[in-house]
Design a protein around this motif. Structure first.
Motif, PDB file in Angstrom:
ATOM      1  N   GLY A 123       0.757  -1.127  -0.114  1.00  0.00           N
ATOM      2  CA  GLY A 123      -0.061   0.091  -0.025  1.00  0.00           C
ATOM      3  C   GLY A 123       0.928   1.226  -0.089  1.00  0.00           C
ATOM      4  N   SER A 124       0.705   1.972   0.981  1.00  0.00           N
ATOM      5  CA  SER A 124       1.488   3.246   1.006  1.00  0.00           C
ATOM      6  C   SER A 124       2.692   3.105   1.930  1.00  0.00           C
ATOM      7  CB  SER A 124       0.699   4.569   1.346  1.00  0.00           C
ATOM      8  OG  SER A 124       0.141   4.310   2.825  1.00  0.00           O
ATOM      9  N   ALA A 125       2.908   1.956   2.836  1.00  0.00           N
ATOM     10  CA  ALA A 125       3.798   1.614   3.544  1.00  0.00           C
ATOM     11  C   ALA A 125       4.876   1.281   2.810  1.00  0.00           C
ATOM     12  CB  ALA A 125       3.172   0.934   4.526  1.00  0.00           C
ATOM     13  N   ALA A 126       6.202   1.587   3.379  1.00  0.00           N
ATOM     14  CA  ALA A 126       7.606   0.973   3.017  1.00  0.00           C
ATOM     15  C   ALA A 126       7.753  -0.153   3.907  1.00  0.00           C
ATOM     16  CB  ALA A 126       8.461   1.932   2.633  1.00  0.00           C
ATOM     17  N   VAL A 127       7.988  -1.176   3.595  1.00  0.00           N
ATOM     18  CA  VAL A 127       8.389  -2.516   4.709  1.00  0.00           C
ATOM     19  C   VAL A 127       9.731  -2.974   4.175  1.00  0.00           C
ATOM     20  CG1 VAL A 127       7.768  -4.757   5.357  1.00  0.00           C
ATOM     21  CG2 VAL A 127       5.954  -3.163   4.773  1.00  0.00           C
ATOM     22  N   VAL A 156      13.052   7.886   4.859  1.00  0.00           N
ATOM     23  CA  VAL A 156      12.768   8.884   5.713  1.00  0.00           C
ATOM     24  C   VAL A 156      12.810  10.042   4.790  1.00  0.00           C
ATOM     25  CG1 VAL A 156      13.107  10.441   7.551  1.00  0.00           C
ATOM     26  CG2 VAL A 156      13.298   7.954   7.868  1.00  0.00           C
ATOM     27  N   GLY A 157      13.773  10.211   3.773  1.00  0.00           N
ATOM     28  CA  GLY A 157      13.818  11.395   2.994  1.00  0.00           C
ATOM     29  C   GLY A 157      12.747  11.304   2.009  1.00  0.00           C
ATOM     30  N   ALA A 158      12.356  10.196   1.466  1.00  0.00           N
ATOM     31  CA  ALA A 158      11.057  10.123   0.613  1.00  0.00           C
ATOM     32  C   ALA A 158       9.825  10.586   1.262  1.00  0.00           C
ATOM     33  CB  ALA A 158      11.071   8.712  -0.076  1.00  0.00           C
ATOM     34  N   LYS A 159       9.834  10.639   2.438  1.00  0.00           N
ATOM     35  CA  LYS A 159       8.403  11.057   3.368  1.00  0.00           C
ATOM     36  C   LYS A 159       7.558   9.938   3.104  1.00  0.00           C
ATOM     37  CE  LYS A 159       9.634  15.702   3.957  1.00  0.00           C
ATOM     38  NZ  LYS A 159       9.260  17.240   4.051  1.00  0.00           N
ATOM     39  N   LYS A 160       7.675   8.761   3.264  1.00  0.00           N
ATOM     40  CA  LYS A 160       6.740   7.490   3.192  1.00  0.00           C
ATOM     41  C   LYS A 160       5.953   7.729   4.485  1.00  0.00           C
ATOM     42  CE  LYS A 160       8.274   5.333  -0.241  1.00  0.00           C
ATOM     43  NZ  LYS A 160       7.435   4.926  -1.437  1.00  0.00           N
ATOM     44  N   PRO A 161       4.750   7.579   4.112  1.00  0.00           N
ATOM     45  CA  PRO A 161       3.608   7.809   5.203  1.00  0.00           C
ATOM     46  C   PRO A 161       4.041   6.934   6.339  1.00  0.00           C
ATOM     47  CG  PRO A 161       2.313   7.589   3.189  1.00  0.00           C
ATOM     48  CD  PRO A 161       4.093   7.278   2.739  1.00  0.00           C
ATOM     49  N   GLY A 173      13.313  10.780  12.572  1.00  0.00           N
ATOM     50  CA  GLY A 173      12.984  11.382  11.233  1.00  0.00           C
ATOM     51  C   GLY A 173      11.802  11.418  10.671  1.00  0.00           C
ATOM     52  N   THR A 174      10.938  10.219  11.095  1.00  0.00           N
ATOM     53  CA  THR A 174       9.670  10.105  10.810  1.00  0.00           C
ATOM     54  C   THR A 174       8.602  11.066  11.716  1.00  0.00           C
ATOM     55  OG1 THR A 174       9.138   8.302  12.360  1.00  0.00           O
ATOM     56  CG2 THR A 174       9.803   7.922   9.870  1.00  0.00           C
ATOM     57  N   MET A 175       9.155  11.154  12.923  1.00  0.00           N
ATOM     58  CA  MET A 175       8.537  12.171  13.939  1.00  0.00           C
ATOM     59  C   MET A 175       8.627  13.599  13.421  1.00  0.00           C
ATOM     60  SD  MET A 175       9.351  10.573  17.422  1.00  0.00           S
ATOM     61  CE  MET A 175       8.408  11.698  18.519  1.00  0.00           C
ATOM     62  N   LYS A 176       9.721  13.863  12.662  1.00  0.00           N
ATOM     63  CA  LYS A 176       9.999  15.350  12.236  1.00  0.00           C
ATOM     64  C   LYS A 176       9.180  15.492  11.073  1.00  0.00           C
ATOM     65  CE  LYS A 176      14.044  18.103  11.368  1.00  0.00           C
ATOM     66  NZ  LYS A 176      15.436  18.138  10.892  1.00  0.00           N
ATOM     67  N   ASN A 177       8.928  14.593  10.239  1.00  0.00           N
ATOM     68  CA  ASN A 177       8.110  14.275   9.006  1.00  0.00           C
ATOM     69  C   ASN A 177       6.591  14.575   9.138  1.00  0.00           C
ATOM     70  OD1 ASN A 177      10.515  14.560   7.499  1.00  0.00           O
ATOM     71  ND2 ASN A 177      10.398  12.316   6.844  1.00  0.00           N
ATOM     72  N   GLY A 178       6.292  13.995  10.540  1.00  0.00           N
ATOM     73  CA  GLY A 178       4.951  13.698  10.754  1.00  0.00           C
ATOM     74  C   GLY A 178       4.383  12.673   9.999  1.00  0.00           C
ATOM     75  N   THR A 179       5.207  11.539   9.699  1.00  0.00           N
ATOM     76  CA  THR A 179       4.924  10.345   9.329  1.00  0.00           C
ATOM     77  C   THR A 179       4.994   9.364  10.439  1.00  0.00           C
ATOM     78  OG1 THR A 179       7.365  10.097   8.445  1.00  0.00           O
ATOM     79  CG2 THR A 179       5.576  10.815   7.072  1.00  0.00           C
ATOM     80  N   LYS A 180       5.018   7.933  10.319  1.00  0.00           N
ATOM     81  CA  LYS A 180       4.936   6.837  11.187  1.00  0.00           C
ATOM     82  C   LYS A 180       6.042   5.843  10.889  1.00  0.00           C
ATOM     83  CE  LYS A 180      -0.083   7.312  12.206  1.00  0.00           C
ATOM     84  NZ  LYS A 180      -1.310   6.664  12.074  1.00  0.00           N
ATOM     85  N   PHE A 181       6.557   5.106  11.981  1.00  0.00           N
ATOM     86  CA  PHE A 181       7.420   4.317  12.203  1.00  0.00           C
ATOM     87  C   PHE A 181       7.141   2.976  12.702  1.00  0.00           C
ATOM     88  CE2 PHE A 181      11.476   2.779  13.795  1.00  0.00           C
ATOM     89  CZ  PHE A 181      12.103   2.087  12.319  1.00  0.00           C
ATOM     90  N   SER A 182       7.199   1.897  12.389  1.00  0.00           N
ATOM     91  CA  SER A 182       6.863   0.613  13.148  1.00  0.00           C
ATOM     92  C   SER A 182       7.873  -0.399  13.131  1.00  0.00           C
ATOM     93  CB  SER A 182       5.353  -0.022  13.189  1.00  0.00           C
ATOM     94  OG  SER A 182       4.346   1.133  13.287  1.00  0.00           O
ATOM     95  N   ALA A 237      -1.341   2.456   7.678  1.00  0.00           N
ATOM     96  CA  ALA A 237      -0.951   3.158   6.545  1.00  0.00           C
ATOM     97  C   ALA A 237      -2.201   3.238   5.856  1.00  0.00           C
ATOM     98  CB  ALA A 237       0.031   2.692   5.792  1.00  0.00           C
ATOM     99  N   PRO A 238      -2.477   4.451   4.874  1.00  0.00           N
ATOM    100  CA  PRO A 238      -3.777   4.356   3.883  1.00  0.00           C
ATOM    101  C   PRO A 238      -3.246   3.065   2.825  1.00  0.00           C
ATOM    102  CG  PRO A 238      -2.684   6.516   4.446  1.00  0.00           C
ATOM    103  CD  PRO A 238      -1.830   5.679   4.986  1.00  0.00           C
ATOM    104  N   GLY A 239      -4.190   2.359   2.774  1.00  0.00           N
ATOM    105  CA  GLY A 239      -4.238   1.302   1.847  1.00  0.00           C
ATOM    106  C   GLY A 239      -3.355   0.050   2.240  1.00  0.00           C
ATOM    107  N   GLY A 240      -3.102   0.267   3.624  1.00  0.00           N
ATOM    108  CA  GLY A 240      -2.231  -0.697   3.934  1.00  0.00           C
ATOM    109  C   GLY A 240      -2.402  -2.373   4.611  1.00  0.00           C
ATOM    110  N   LYS A 241      -2.794  -3.092   3.509  1.00  0.00           N
ATOM    111  CA  LYS A 241      -3.256  -4.270   3.772  1.00  0.00           C
ATOM    112  C   LYS A 241      -2.099  -5.430   3.477  1.00  0.00           C
ATOM    113  CE  LYS A 241      -8.371  -4.027   3.460  1.00  0.00           C
ATOM    114  NZ  LYS A 241      -9.423  -4.339   2.898  1.00  0.00           N
TER     115      LYS A 241
END
Lengths: 119, 149
Positions: free
Chosen positions: A11-15, A38-43, A69-78, A112-116
């Motif tokens: 989906g929109s996540a990078a694994v 992180v630089g690509a600002k993946k959600p 980096g993700t916190m700074k971008n407003g994105t998520k990390f798991s 993530a949006p569309g993240g199945k």
């Protein structure tokens, strides 16, 4: 065991699948991949640790840097797939409460949006 | 299944102080700690502590990878495992080699947290040339039969 890193999109996540052992010798390889995402600002960036046998403080510091980096971008990390050995290292480093740690890929990617995921 | 090591047995590794040797250090120390009789989770603790200590010597003691030596001695004591690391690099105030002593080295600082959490005793000492780290981990209540699995 040699380190293997594979980045894929769910989906929109990078694994990022990490297999083998992360230490001072090879953690720059992991840092390079995560820094690019992180630089690509993946959600959502997710690290799959189910194939990981060892991680040292340089690898943990790389994950902390990615989280920041993700916190700074407003994105998520798991992260998910921590076996008892890896969980023990997170505990030793007092980092077990710092990350969003999931039980499965589907749980990790679900945010993530569309993240199945099949995981 | 492997027989447990006799008490008093010791092993000494002398290696070039480079990151590519860390894998060998981890493998060797893991086997020794397993054969000494530690439970698997305790073996993991010892391996992490030794690996982090070696990485700190590379990073701070020698200021980077070098062919200069790092000596690692593991001794199977009656009450646990003693590990000594000897380098011939820079002197560091032993008081600075404690978790939270400095904020200047995030990776090395995290390594120290792991070392102190994983081991029961940690003692850094300055030598005429270089530093010596002595660590000790006592056998837990779940001492294994020594098969190391």
């Amino acid at each position: 065991m040699a380190l293997k890193i594979n980045a894929r999109e769910v989906g929109s996540a990078a694994v990022v699948d990490v297999t083998g052992e992360v230490d001072m010798h090879n953690s720059p390889e992991l840092r390079k991949v995560l820094k690019r995402l992180v630089g690509a600002k993946k959600p959502l960036i997710v690290v799959n640790m189910s194939g990981l046998d060892y991680i040292d403080s340089s690898g943990l510091a790389t994950l902390v840097e990615c989280l920041q980096g993700t916190m700074k971008n407003g994105t998520k990390f798991s992260i998910f797939g921590l076996n008892p050995r890896i969980k023990n290292i997170f505990t030793l480093a007092r980092l077990e409460q710092v990350f969003r740690i999931c039980e499965s890929e589907s749980e990790a990617v679900g945010a993530a949006p569309g993240g199945k995921s099949e995981g | 299944m492997t027989d447990r090591l006799p008490e008093g047995d010791a092993m000494r590794l002398v290696l070039p102080c480079r990151p590519d040797y860390l894998l060998i250090v981890r493998r060797t120390v893991r086997e020794f700690a397993s054969m000494a009789g530690f439970a698997p989770a305790e073996v993991d603790d010892v391996v992490s502590a030794v690996d982090e200590a070696c990485a700190n010597v590379i990073r701070h003691g020698y200021g980077g990878p070098t062919s200069r030596p790092l000596a690692i001695e593991c001794k199977n004591r009656t009450d646990g495992l003693e590990v000594r690391l000897r380098d011939f690099g820079r002197h560091t105030d032993p008081q600075q080699l404690r978790p939270g002593a400095t904020k200047k080295r995030p990776a090395g600082g995290l390594g120290l947290v792991i070392i102190y959490e994983a081991m029961d005793e940690v003692n850094y000492a300055s030598k005429p040339e270089g530093m010596e780290l002595t660590m000790f981990k006592s056998f837990g209540t779940e001492r294994s039969s020594g098969d190391g699995s």
